[in-house]
Design a protein around this motif. Structure first.
Motif, short mmCIF file in Angstrom:
data_model
loop_
_atom_site.label_atom_id
_atom_site.label_comp_id
_atom_site.label_asym_id
_atom_site.label_seq_id
_atom_site.Cartn_x
_atom_site.Cartn_y
_atom_site.Cartn_z
N GLU A 60 -5.52 -4.10 -9.49
CA GLU A 60 -4.88 -4.51 -8.23
C GLU A 60 -3.61 -5.32 -8.51
O GLU A 60 -2.59 -5.14 -7.85
CB GLU A 60 -5.85 -5.34 -7.39
N ALA B 256 -0.92 -2.93 -9.61
CA ALA B 256 -0.43 -2.15 -8.47
C ALA B 256 0.44 -3.00 -7.56
O ALA B 256 1.50 -2.55 -7.09
CB ALA B 256 -1.61 -1.57 -7.69
N ASN B 257 0.02 -4.23 -7.31
CA ASN B 257 0.82 -5.13 -6.47
C ASN B 257 2.16 -5.46 -7.13
O ASN B 257 3.18 -5.58 -6.44
CB ASN B 257 0.04 -6.43 -6.20
N TYR C 30 3.89 -3.50 -9.11
CA TYR C 30 4.77 -2.34 -8.93
C TYR C 30 5.28 -2.23 -7.49
O TYR C 30 6.43 -1.84 -7.25
CB TYR C 30 4.06 -1.05 -9.36
N GLU C 31 4.44 -2.59 -6.55
CA GLU C 31 4.90 -2.52 -5.15
C GLU C 31 5.94 -3.59 -4.86
O GLU C 31 6.96 -3.34 -4.22
CB GLU C 31 3.71 -2.68 -4.21
N SER C 32 5.72 -4.81 -5.37
CA SER C 32 6.65 -5.90 -5.06
C SER C 32 7.94 -5.81 -5.85
O SER C 32 9.02 -6.16 -5.35
CB SER C 32 5.97 -7.25 -5.31
N ASP D 218 8.95 -1.39 -5.41
CA ASP D 218 8.69 -0.70 -4.14
C ASP D 218 8.01 0.65 -4.40
O ASP D 218 8.28 1.65 -3.73
CB ASP D 218 9.97 -0.50 -3.34
N ARG E 106 4.27 2.46 -4.64
CA ARG E 106 2.89 2.26 -4.25
C ARG E 106 1.98 3.23 -5.01
O ARG E 106 2.25 4.44 -5.03
CB ARG E 106 2.72 2.47 -2.74
N ASN F 269 -2.37 3.96 -6.00
CA ASN F 269 -3.77 3.62 -5.77
C ASN F 269 -4.31 2.95 -7.03
O ASN F 269 -4.33 3.57 -8.11
CB ASN F 269 -4.56 4.90 -5.45
#
Length: 380
Positions: free
Chosen positions: A75, A78-79, A81-83, A86, A88, A90
């Motif tokens: 998690e 993944a977070n 990479y999103e922050s 940008d 997303r 799984n």
């Protein structure tokens, strides 16, 4: 006992041999300054180290761990990479923690390559791409990166190659060893090339957050997961090279294939390291700002040293190296660095260890204290 034939396809890693030579000089009492290796000399954050220290009393700390890593580590990755990108993914199906991204190169190669398959490998590039390709019985096909092309792949030149047996393509941006950046347009071009030729592109991306104000991921391109994987690492970003924490991201199908290999090769990452990695991944913007300030000061000093040698360099690069072109008429890269090693007690990496296109270039690591860089300047 006769060794396996595959050992004839590889040599001992250059730095493994050269560092023995450097250590022997140090043992003789010579004041060697090592500017050859990209091993961060700065510590991880205090919070990261503290997390590791305090979990050792946890009853789970000394047991076997999941092959997929702790759910909270996935998690956190993944977070991150999103922050930061940008992008997303799984955390349960499209991401796999690794014991450093280097093992990912082997896992990916074992998962996707058969004997005789061909692999596109950058020249210059990370030598492990070639050695692992040879070890699994595939065939390396070198493609040129040049200063004139901005150290980026020439897609038109690649399309003129017989690609019928090519299954995998390695890229690395920000580039190692040159520090070149890649644009979104070029990444889109690479993904289109991969789809047109049924090639899996793997971006090895450990230098995203060192002296780089615009971090990029190949997974930012729409539809990239169909034909791309990305490797990343905490080694450079969080000064955790010895901790061996990395990750691979991509489609569920591709990650499942890699997991089949990985789960037969280790028994999970140490619990305390996973917990420390979670803390590191949650670092705020001040961490990256402070890291860049240190490397920026070092790079300015390193430019002074390169100027002393009369070499040329690009100031608009990312990562923790300075890639410099030797003056015209200079001796070979390896002869040049050996003379500097024995005359000035300074070890610099020759460009040739990264491929034939590295001839005429040398590489300086920024993992050297400022006082040591000043000392090196003074020796010239």
């Amino acid at each position: 006992m006769i060794t396996a034939d595959r050992l004839h396809s590889v040599q001992e890693y250059y730095f493994s041999k050269k560092l023995r030579e450097v250590r022997s000089l140090i043992d003789e009492g010579r004041p060697i300054i090592n500017m050859g290796i990209g091993s961060p000399d700065l510590p991880p954050s205090k919070e990261t180290v503290s997390t590791l220290q305090h979990v050792l009393e946890d009853s789970k700390a000394h047991q076997y761990q999941s092959y997929q890593g702790l759910p909270e580590l996935r998690e956190a990755m993944a977070n991150f990479y999103e922050s930061r990108f940008d992008v997303r993914v799984n955390a349960n199906t499209e991401l796999l923690p690794l014991m450093g991204s280097k093992e990912g190169i082997m896992h990916i190669s074992l998962a996707f390559l058969n004997v005789g398959d061909e692999v596109l490998i950058p020249n210059p590039g990370y030598p492990t791409y070639t050695s692992v390709t040879n070890l699994v019985g595939a065939k390396p096909i070198m493609y040129d990166l040049t200063a004139e092309s901005g150290w980026l792949p020439d897609i038109k030149a690649l399309e003129r190659i017989d690609l019928s047996k090519v299954k995998l393509m390695w890229i690395s941006y920000p580039n190692m060893p040159t520090g070149a950046r890649i644009s979104m347009a070029k990444m889109k071009e690479l993904i289109a090339f991969a789809k047109a030729n049924n090639i899996l592109v793997v971006n090895d991306n450990p230098y995203s957050f060192v002296l780089n104000d615009d971090p990029t991921s190949i997974l930012q391109v729409e539809g990239a997961k169909e034909v791309a994987l990305e490797l990343n690492s905490l080694s450079k970003t969080f000064n955790m090279a010895g901790w061996r924490v990395g990750m691979v991201l991509g489609s569920q199908e591709h990650i499942t294939a890699v997991l089949k290999i990985k789960s037969n090769m280790d028994s999970g990452m140490f619990y305390g390291i996973q917990k420390g990695a979670i803390t590191a991944l949650q670092s705020g913007s001040d961490w990256f700002k402070n890291l860049d300030e240190v490397y920026e000061r070092r790079r300015k000093l390193m430019f002074e040293l390169v100027d002393k040698l009369g070499a040329a360099y690009d100031t608009n690069t990312a990562g923790m190296f300075v890639w410099a072109k030797l003056p015209k008429g200079s001796k070979s890269s390896e002869t040049f660095i050996d003379e500097v090693l024995y005359d000035k007690n300074i070890f610099i990496a020759p460009g040739t260890i990264f491929g034939s296109n590295g001839e005429g270039y040398i590489r300086f690591s920024l993992c050297v204290e400022e006082d040591k860089i000043r000392e090196a300047i003074a020796r010239f």
